[in-house]
Design a protein around this motif. Structure first.
Motif, mmCIF file in Angstrom:
data_model
loop_
_atom_site.group_PDB
_atom_site.id
_atom_site.type_symbol
_atom_site.label_atom_id
_atom_site.label_comp_id
_atom_site.label_asym_id
_atom_site.label_seq_id
_atom_site.Cartn_x
_atom_site.Cartn_y
_atom_site.Cartn_z
ATOM 1 N N VAL A 247 16.123 -14.890 14.909
ATOM 2 C CA VAL A 247 15.467 -15.890 15.908
ATOM 3 C C VAL A 247 15.387 -15.541 17.469
ATOM 4 C CG1 VAL A 247 15.667 -18.296 16.760
ATOM 5 C CG2 VAL A 247 16.017 -17.830 14.480
ATOM 6 N N VAL A 248 16.680 -15.005 17.594
ATOM 7 C CA VAL A 248 16.734 -14.603 19.150
ATOM 8 C C VAL A 248 15.314 -13.433 19.636
ATOM 9 C CG1 VAL A 248 17.959 -13.144 21.108
ATOM 10 C CG2 VAL A 248 18.687 -15.349 19.747
ATOM 11 N N SER A 249 15.451 -12.415 18.475
ATOM 12 C CA SER A 249 14.556 -11.381 18.559
ATOM 13 C C SER A 249 13.046 -11.677 18.413
ATOM 14 C CB SER A 249 14.858 -10.346 17.158
ATOM 15 O OG SER A 249 16.186 -9.935 17.327
ATOM 16 N N LEU A 250 12.745 -12.807 17.544
ATOM 17 C CA LEU A 250 11.335 -13.252 17.657
ATOM 18 C C LEU A 250 10.909 -13.857 18.760
ATOM 19 C CD1 LEU A 250 11.023 -15.150 14.096
ATOM 20 C CD2 LEU A 250 9.516 -13.350 15.101
ATOM 21 N N PHE A 251 11.828 -14.882 19.319
ATOM 22 C CA PHE A 251 11.723 -15.674 20.501
ATOM 23 C C PHE A 251 11.240 -14.937 21.549
ATOM 24 C CE2 PHE A 251 12.798 -18.557 24.172
ATOM 25 C CZ PHE A 251 11.746 -19.309 23.950
#
Length: 311
Positions: A247-251
């Motif tokens: 999620v962190v990588s996507l955001f």
């Protein structure tokens, strides 16, 4: 600044998605499907966490808030975009535009802070497992959530109030599918120096500091696991933190691509694509990431469905 073109703006024109008219219906169906998937996926996570007592833990308190944030974040822009695509009317009132700016900034910043809280939770769970319950007390968790909401309220309010002091030129066309803060500033006739300064200073604090705190948390987690290297430790890292890291990588990947990436020749197209990524695609994928990679969520779903079948 030239004053002769200054006028009172009552509404703006949103250009929408830069797509050919013959493809409008296809893109409308695609955007609608993505938005409905986002709403349904995040609602399922919120309801599961509420119904299943096994998920009443710090991590899932943060996750339920994250799902609520994702749902609202998409709802700030998507319904208006869908309405404009369907009706071919792209007007948005001045007050509606400022409201959209406020809630867009609010939920974008809230996602930042919640991702930090989740990173801290994973750090404590792996580095201090014996003290996890004591450290991650209900009081601390609620305080972190409340602090996130208060800080984001102040952040969004600051930028929105700074916008209200600006006067706009006769050009009222926003080359975007929503009221983007930077696009609005380009239409202003008055001095935007303070607005730009606040974007750099406060925006840097809201985006860069949380990102650095997440990096530090995972550096400590990896360091802790490498002290006693084992296959079990590596598996624990990915099973415990894999969903959050995704999620962190996507955001942050989309934010870095939008604001720090090299300028493309067609910057409007690039901005639109990247904005669609973090306003629609990321909130849509988050529930799948957490449900597909999380055994607790799968077990909770089975328990809830079993209870319903017994009724």
């Amino acid at each position: 600044m030239p004053g002769n073109n200054k006028t009172v703006i009552s509404e703006f024109i949103l250009l929408g998605l830069p797509i050919a008219s013959e493809h409008q219906h296809l893109f409308y169906a695609l955007v609608l499907a993505m938005y409905l998937t986002t709403v349904l996926g995040n609602l399922i996570i919120i309801i599961l966490i509420f119904l299943d007592s096994h998920l009443h833990t710090p991590l899932y308190l943060f996750l339920s808030n994250l799902s609520f944030t994702d749902l609202c974040f998409s709802s700030v822009t998507m319904p208006k975009l869908l309405l404009n695509m369907q009706s071919q009317v792209s007007l948005i009132p001045y007050a509606g535009c400022l409201t959209q700016v406020y809630f867009f900034l609010f939920f974008a910043a809230l996602e930042n802070f919640l991702l930090v809280a989740m990173a801290y939770d994973r750090y404590v769970a792996i580095c201090f497992p014996l003290h996890y319950t004591r450290i991650m007390s209900p009081k601390l968790c609620l305080s972190l959530v409340l602090l996130s909401w208060v800080l984001t309220t102040l952040y969004a309010m600051l930028h929105t109030l700074l916008l209200t002091r600006l006067s706009f030129c006769e050009n009222r066309v926003i080359p975007h599918f929503f009221c983007d803060l930077s696009a609005l500033l380009k239409l202003a006739c008055s001095d935007i120096h303070i607005n730009e300064l606040m974007i750099v200073i406060i925006g840097g604090i809201v985006v860069i500091i949380p990102f650095l705190l997440i990096i530090v948390s995972y550096a400590c987690i990896i360091s802790s696991i490498l002290k006693v290297p084992s296959t079990r430790g590596i598996h624990k890292l990915f099973s415990t933190c894999g969903s959050h890291l995704s999620v962190v990588s996507l955001f942050y990947g989309t934010i870095i691509g939008l604001y720090l990436g090299p300028s493309a020749n067609d910057s409007i197209l690039k901005d639109t694509i990247m904005s669609m990524m973090y306003t629609v695609v990321t909130p849509m994928l988050n529930p799948f990431i957490y449900s597909l990679r999380n055994r607790d969520m799968k077990k909770a779903l089975k328990r809830v469905l079993r209870k319903k079948s017994l009724l």
